[in-house]
Design a protein around this motif. Structure first.
Motif, PDB file in Angstrom:
ATOM      1  N   ALA A 183       0.848  -1.201   0.000  1.00 10.62           N
ATOM      2  CA  ALA A 183       0.000   0.000   0.000  1.00 10.62           C
ATOM      3  C   ALA A 183       0.878   1.244   0.000  1.00 10.62           C
ATOM      4  O   ALA A 183       2.064   1.194   0.365  1.00 10.62           O
ATOM      5  N   VAL A 199      -4.040   7.736  -1.780  1.00  6.19           N
ATOM      6  CA  VAL A 199      -3.856   6.439  -1.122  1.00  6.19           C
ATOM      7  C   VAL A 199      -4.265   5.316  -2.071  1.00  6.19           C
ATOM      8  O   VAL A 199      -5.252   5.444  -2.795  1.00  6.19           O
ATOM      9  N   THR A 201      -4.171   0.744  -2.021  1.00 10.01           N
ATOM     10  CA  THR A 201      -3.758  -0.543  -1.471  1.00 10.01           C
ATOM     11  C   THR A 201      -3.853  -1.599  -2.564  1.00 10.01           C
ATOM     12  O   THR A 201      -4.863  -1.677  -3.271  1.00 10.01           O
ATOM     13  N   ALA A 211      -4.702   1.351   4.387  1.00  9.54           N
ATOM     14  CA  ALA A 211      -5.029   2.690   3.879  1.00  9.54           C
ATOM     15  C   ALA A 211      -5.209   3.667   5.028  1.00  9.54           C
ATOM     16  O   ALA A 211      -4.672   4.783   5.004  1.00  9.54           O
ATOM     17  N   SER A 240     -12.874   5.148   0.008  1.00 10.44           N
ATOM     18  CA  SER A 240     -12.120   6.353   0.324  1.00 10.44           C
ATOM     19  C   SER A 240     -12.814   7.166   1.419  1.00 10.44           C
ATOM     20  O   SER A 240     -12.172   7.741   2.290  1.00 10.44           O
ATOM     21  N   THR A 243     -12.059   5.572   4.764  1.00 15.74           N
ATOM     22  CA  THR A 243     -10.690   5.882   5.181  1.00 15.74           C
ATOM     23  C   THR A 243     -10.585   7.309   5.694  1.00 15.74           C
ATOM     24  O   THR A 243      -9.980   7.568   6.744  1.00 15.74           O
TER      25      THR A 243
END
Length: 261
Positions: A183, A199, A201, A211, A240, A243
């Motif tokens: 990642a 980001v 992974t 992440a 996303s 995260t």
């Protein structure tokens, strides 16, 4: 909209030596200013176009484009003709929070309109993510940047690795078992005031919290530098979003993204 092209050129591409003159417009871009400022300061690659009447178009190396200042219909017509529906040297995604711009391009069959959620960071969180014992984390450097793989990596928004290593930064995770890249989190856009975080992974190593951990490391480093972490994603990108929320980001607005179908 009944499209009626304007034949005379409205926008002029300026030389890089002139970029700093448009720093005020970059900082005044209300949709997002870290990408425009990264261009105007010469930190990252991109192009700037001006109309000489108070309107400036910033087109980042990654393809993100922003319009700042006094936006008029003739400018939007030229953007449509020369950028949105033309075969450009790189992709062109116009990101805006302007109703006028969004309405101007609405209903055009050749264009796709999406939404992008923008975030602000609330500061270092009380319960940070914990690194899975099966992985190790490294700063991205000249020795390991070649191991970074995927779509959202430094090469997404930096034209050259050397420029990224000079002006940007990031972290990567490896599997302890086999040493493989797992990642990455990195500075997708950099200005003196803000850093946008990218980001990704690798599919094989998803669901290990990498992440969130790497994004947290980025936030901590950005805040340590005295800058603000920035985050944004397509409205449909729930991964996303998860995260972002896990490391202290809070949504502050939704932009419109306009691009060729």
């Amino acid at each position: 909209m009944d499209y009626n092209p304007v034949k005379c050129m409205v926008l002029r591409k300026i030389d890089r030596s002139e970029y700093t003159a448009d720093l005020t417009y970059a900082r005044g871009c209300t949709a997002n200013c870290v990408y425009p400022v990264s261009i105007a300061t010469g930190t990252q690659d991109g192009d700037i176009y001006v109309d000489g009447k108070g309107c400036v178009l910033f087109w980042h190396y990654c393809g993100f484009a922003y319009i700042s200042g006094d936006v008029r219909a003739d400018v939007l017509e030229e953007v449509y003709r020369n950028f949105l529906v033309s075969d450009t040297e790189r992709r062109f995604l116009l990101i805006t929070d302007s109703e006028f711009v969004s309405d101007y391009y609405s209903g055009i069959d050749l264009l796709r309109v999406d939404k992008r959620i923008e975030y602000t960071h609330s500061g270092i969180i009380d319960n940070p993510p914990i690194l899975d014992d099966g992985f190790i984390v490294e700063h991205i450097n000249a020795d390991n940047i070649g191991d970074v793989q995927g779509r959202i990596t430094p090469s997404f928004s930096w034209n050259e690795s050397d420029i990224f290593l000079q002006n940007g930064f990031g972290f990567m995770a490896r599997s302890k078992e086999d040493g493989n890249f797992a990642a990455v989190a990195f500075s997708s856009a950099v200005s003196p005031e803000e850093v946008d975080i990218g980001v990704e992974t690798t599919e094989t190593y998803r669901h290990h919290g990498l992440a969130s951990y790497l994004a947290y490391e980025m936030c901590e480093e950005i805040i340590r530098q005295g800058r603000r972490p920035v985050w944004a994603h397509a409205e449909t990108n729930t991964g996303s979003q998860k995260t972002a929320l896990s490391v202290g980001f809070k949504p502050i607005g939704i932009n419109t993204v306009i691009q060729k179908k």
